[in-house]
Design a protein around this motif. Sequence first.
Motif, PDB file in Angstrom:
ATOM      1  N   TYR A 169       1.117  -1.083   0.010  1.00 17.52           N
ATOM      2  CA  TYR A 169       0.078   0.240  -0.061  1.00 17.52           C
ATOM      3  C   TYR A 169       0.802   1.177  -0.292  1.00 17.52           C
ATOM      4  O   TYR A 169       0.435   2.044  -0.752  1.00 17.52           O
ATOM      5  CB  TYR A 169      -0.840   0.203   1.518  1.00 17.52           C
ATOM      6  N   GLN A 170       1.967   1.329   1.070  1.00 20.78           N
ATOM      7  CA  GLN A 170       2.666   2.298   0.654  1.00 20.78           C
ATOM      8  C   GLN A 170       3.110   3.089  -0.128  1.00 20.78           C
ATOM      9  O   GLN A 170       3.691   4.236  -0.746  1.00 20.78           O
ATOM     10  CB  GLN A 170       3.667   2.313   2.321  1.00 20.78           C
TER      11      GLN A 170
ATOM     12  N   SER B  13       2.084   1.770  -3.717  1.00 17.26           N
ATOM     13  CA  SER B  13       1.878   1.730  -4.184  1.00 17.26           C
ATOM     14  C   SER B  13       0.772   3.497  -3.931  1.00 17.26           C
ATOM     15  O   SER B  13       0.525   4.118  -4.941  1.00 17.26           O
ATOM     16  CB  SER B  13       0.478   0.898  -4.189  1.00 17.26           C
ATOM     17  N   ARG B  14       0.352   3.486  -3.104  1.00 17.21           N
ATOM     18  CA  ARG B  14       0.462   5.068  -2.485  1.00 17.21           C
ATOM     19  C   ARG B  14       2.099   6.101  -3.384  1.00 17.21           C
ATOM     20  O   ARG B  14       1.062   7.219  -4.210  1.00 17.21           O
ATOM     21  CB  ARG B  14       0.343   5.602  -1.065  1.00 17.21           C
TER      22      ARG B  14
ATOM     23  N   THR C 245      -2.742   3.928  -6.478  1.00 17.66           N
ATOM     24  CA  THR C 245      -3.482   3.542  -5.943  1.00 17.66           C
ATOM     25  C   THR C 245      -4.934   4.646  -6.655  1.00 17.66           C
ATOM     26  O   THR C 245      -5.962   4.225  -6.074  1.00 17.66           O
ATOM     27  CB  THR C 245      -3.988   4.388  -4.615  1.00 17.66           C
ATOM     28  N   GLN C 246      -4.563   5.303  -7.562  1.00 21.77           N
ATOM     29  CA  GLN C 246      -5.667   5.920  -8.677  1.00 21.77           C
ATOM     30  C   GLN C 246      -5.933   5.173  -9.716  1.00 21.77           C
ATOM     31  O   GLN C 246      -4.735   4.847 -10.405  1.00 21.77           O
ATOM     32  CB  GLN C 246      -5.715   7.340  -8.525  1.00 21.77           C
TER      33      GLN C 246
ATOM     34  N   GLY D 120      -2.581  -0.349 -12.174  1.00 21.40           N
ATOM     35  CA  GLY D 120      -2.871   1.062 -11.570  1.00 21.40           C
ATOM     36  C   GLY D 120      -3.399   1.701 -13.176  1.00 21.40           C
ATOM     37  O   GLY D 120      -3.578   2.584 -13.454  1.00 21.40           O
TER      38      GLY D 120
END
Length: 235
Positions: free
Chosen positions: A79-80, A82-83, A88-89, A115
């Motif tokens: 998550y970190q 990817s953000r 994350t979009q 993504g």
Amino acid sequence: MIRRLSQARERGIPEATVARLPLYLRALNGMAERGLATVSSEDLAVAAGVNSAKLRKDLSHLGSYGTRGVGYDVEYLIYQISRELGLTQDWAVAIVGVGNLGRALANYGGFVSRGFRVAALLDADPEVVGDRIAGLNVEHIDELETVIRRRGVSIVVLATPAAAAQQVADRVVAAGITSILNFAPVVLSVPEGVDIRKVDLSIELQILAFHEQRKTDRMTGGPAMAEEWPEAVDL
């Protein structure tokens, strides 16, 4: 994604670190698929092909330090990263140039899971325009600006011949695009604030050829010395 990388650099994350984050993410996704909940910096470094000290320093830029004796939480680190990479979009991508390479890129199934959504295909060849590839109709390059606006395109992939690449780049920049992935074998000139990533397969092959030649030289006693070269012929 490229625009997000620029933001990462502005926050003080070194460009070399940004370039390695996708390697860590790929390794972590493989671990998550195998059901691993945690991973040590040493194991993640091996999987990503870097040394563990460099990995720990890279991840510290994200505020992720792991837990002594436990390591990193795989899902949270995914998550970190990817953000940070802007994954994350959803990013709409247009591919310009639908020859063999453009078709292969359009049909690649790995973009969506990372993504990226191929939103448009464009070409100048009347025999290609109208073809349906990967669920999309190939549109004429004359519609480039309209397509970018209507489809909300954020990133343009150039897979055009070298002679056409600069003109297309000028048009996409004028249309508001600031992130370009260039497969054309040419160096593009763009204004400040526009990010370009260049992919040149021939250069990568030449680098591999260099290493293969070095291996051959070691096996055969080295390259020919100057005195072994054929004499120059006066023309």
